[in-house]
Scaffold this motif. Structure first.
Motif, PDB file in Angstrom:
ATOM      1  N   SER A  39      70.611  46.352  48.055  1.00  0.00           N
ATOM      2  CA  SER A  39      72.003  45.877  48.143  1.00  0.00           C
ATOM      3  C   SER A  39      72.448  45.579  49.580  1.00  0.00           C
ATOM      4  CB  SER A  39      72.943  46.893  47.483  1.00  0.00           C
ATOM      5  OG  SER A  39      72.836  48.161  48.115  1.00  0.00           O
ATOM      6  N   VAL A  65      73.931  41.941  50.412  1.00  0.00           N
ATOM      7  CA  VAL A  65      75.293  41.759  50.935  1.00  0.00           C
ATOM      8  C   VAL A  65      75.269  40.997  52.247  1.00  0.00           C
ATOM      9  CG1 VAL A  65      77.304  42.973  51.837  1.00  0.00           C
ATOM     10  CG2 VAL A  65      76.201  43.785  49.749  1.00  0.00           C
ATOM     11  N   LYS A  66      74.277  41.350  53.086  1.00  0.00           N
ATOM     12  CA  LYS A  66      74.148  40.642  54.366  1.00  0.00           C
ATOM     13  C   LYS A  66      73.815  39.175  54.154  1.00  0.00           C
ATOM     14  CE  LYS A  66      71.655  40.877  58.755  1.00  0.00           C
ATOM     15  NZ  LYS A  66      70.599  41.600  59.522  1.00  0.00           N
TER      16      LYS A  66
END
Length: 492
Positions: free
Chosen positions: A68, A72-73
């Motif tokens: 995750s 997300v990055k």
């Protein structure tokens, strides 16, 4: 269609499997940690499938928790790039629309969002140019010089900025570097050549022109004519310091474009100064055959200072015969006829030239000489007065009142590079500046012309006998002239 076939096939296999299990129920027993369990085979198979599904869900959850942060990055990076490209698009649109402030603002936003320094700096430079901030644009362009990928485009931007400021030396530096690196950059050739011409660096411009022609960045005919002008200008510049080099340059200029009269006139004069009169005659004759010009006739007439008047006139006849249908050849023959006192021959050539269009000052002067030759002094004065009001010949302005041929300034030569080189036509700077042009004939010629005695019946009606339009200033009446002469006599 394929999906439908697959769905039907799966349904059939499921039905076959269900019927098979129903006909063969069977039993399954399990023993784990001392516990023994027995159940129907169908129930055991269902539990195994459910357990596998739960394990898959658990492992998927673990994988999602583990990856995750990277996801997300990556999502934030994609969003940032999308916003950057959106700003880039808006900056390009604003720059093309001429909205400099919006272009600078969006370019700064794109620079902050995108990790593409070359692209963002180039966009920032373009935006600064649109906003009129040339110093800011130069800073961005200079930063682009550090990257080999953007070095040429940076040179182009800096060359344009230097050219707009009139700093041709800097333009030569930037365009010259790009001309060496990017062989196919046509802009580099144009910018470098134009800047070298603007700085009157004739020899450097010749080198650039030769390389540009080799790269097919300039048409062969255009290159040939430009080369002729550049060589002529270089010869004029070198004449005072190295006459031999100037002679070679002038001859090369004539060889490049035989129809370029300034090159032929200069080459003939320099050859004559070196006592190579035969070669000078050949140069002028080839130039006259290609494109007659009054300056060439003047140079051909004065080629040998020791020649008698009869020899000079005979030489001019030979010159006129090389291009007999041209207007300048007719004018040369008219002048020869007047010098020889052959009024009928002069009239036969001059009459057709006076029909249809208003005569130029040069034709009016020739008409005045012919009238004087016929003994019509009053008509000759009227033609000379009309000559002062008539339009001048542009070609004749290339001979100044002191008799010099093509006494052009460096700025005139710079303009000639493009007018003759690209458009194949001569400019007439002195004519365009309304400078006093050389007279078609010396004023004393009216006094020196002979007065043959002829009967009235032998004269034919021509333009010279027709009374021309009276000028605004008809001159001093004869009665007043006599009065003035009498007053001068009493004073004497």
């Amino acid at each position: 269609m394929i999906r439908l076939i697959l769905a039907v096939a799966f349904a059939l296999l499921t039905a076959v499997l269900g019927a098979f299990l129903a006909l063969n129920p069977g039993h399954a027993s399990f023993e784990f940690l001392g516990m023994q369990t027995e159940m129907p085979f169908v129930v055991a198979a269902g539990l195994v499938i459910l357990f596998a599904f739960l394990m898959l869900v658990v492992w998927w959850g673990i994988y999602m928790l583990w990856t995750s942060p990277d996801k997300v990055k990556g999502f934030m990076g994609r969003r940032r790039r999308e916003q950057g490209y959106d700003a880039l698009e808006k900056a390009l649109i604003a720059s093309a629309a001429g909205d400099g402030e919006a272009a600078v603002r969006q370019a700064a936003r794109a620079d902050a969002l995108l990790d593409r320094p070359a692209l963002s700096r180039l966009l920032a430079a373009r935006a600064a140019e649109s906003a009129g901030n040339l110093e800011g644009a130069q800073v961005h362009y200079e930063a682009l010089l550090n990257d080999q990928k953007t070095r040429v485009v940076a040179r182009r931007g800096l060359a344009q900025l230097s050219n707009e400021r009139g700093d041709f030396a800097a333009t030569i530096d930037h365009a010259g570097d790009a001309f060496q690196q990017a062989k196919g950059a046509r802009w580099a050739f144009d910018a470098l050549f134009d800047a070298q011409v603007a700085k009157a660096r004739w020899r450097d411009a010749l080198t650039t022109l030769t390389e540009g022609e080799r790269r097919k960045q300039v048409a062969p005919d255009t290159a040939r004519r430009r080369r002729s002008v550049l060589l002529t200008a270089a010869a004029v510049e070198a004449e005072s310091t190295d006459s031999e080099n100037a002679r070679e340059l002038a001859v090369s200029a004539h060889r490049a474009a035989p129809g370029f009269a300034p090159a032929a006139a200069l080459a003939a004069r320099l050859l004559a100064d070196g006592r190579r009169h035969k070669r000078a005659s050949e140069v002028l004759e080839s130039a006259w055959a290609a494109a007659p010009h009054p300056a060439l006739a003047r140079a051909f007439q004065d080629l040998r200072k020791s020649d008698t008047k009869a020899k000079r006139l005979e030489r001019l006849k030979t010159l006129a015969a090389l291009n007999p249908d041209h207007r300048e050849s007719h004018l040369v023959l008219i002048q020869i006829a007047l010098e020889e006192g052959d009024a009928p021959a002069a009239r036969a050539l001059l009459d057709p030239m006076m029909d249809g269009t208003p005569p130029s000052s040069r034709l009016c002067a020739l008409a005045a000489r012919l009238a004087r030759l016929d003994g019509k002094d009053e008509l000759a004065r009227r033609w000379m007065t009309r000559a002062s009001h008539a339009g001048a010949d542009a070609d004749w302005s290339d001979i100044d009142p002191e008799g010099r041929l093509f006494a052009y300034t460096p700025d005139d030569w710079k303009r000639m590079v493009y007018v003759f080189g690209d458009e194949n036509r001569l400019t007439h700077p002195r004519y365009e500046r309304f400078e006093r042009a050389a007279g078609a004939v010396p004023e004393t010629a009216l006094l020196d012309a002979p007065r043959p005695v002829r009967s009235a019946s032998s004269r034919t009606t021509s333009f010279a006998e027709a009374t021309p339009r009276m000028p605004d200033d008809p001159g001093v009446p004869e009665e007043d002239a006599d009065e003035v002469d009498a007053q001068k006599g009493r004073k004497a």
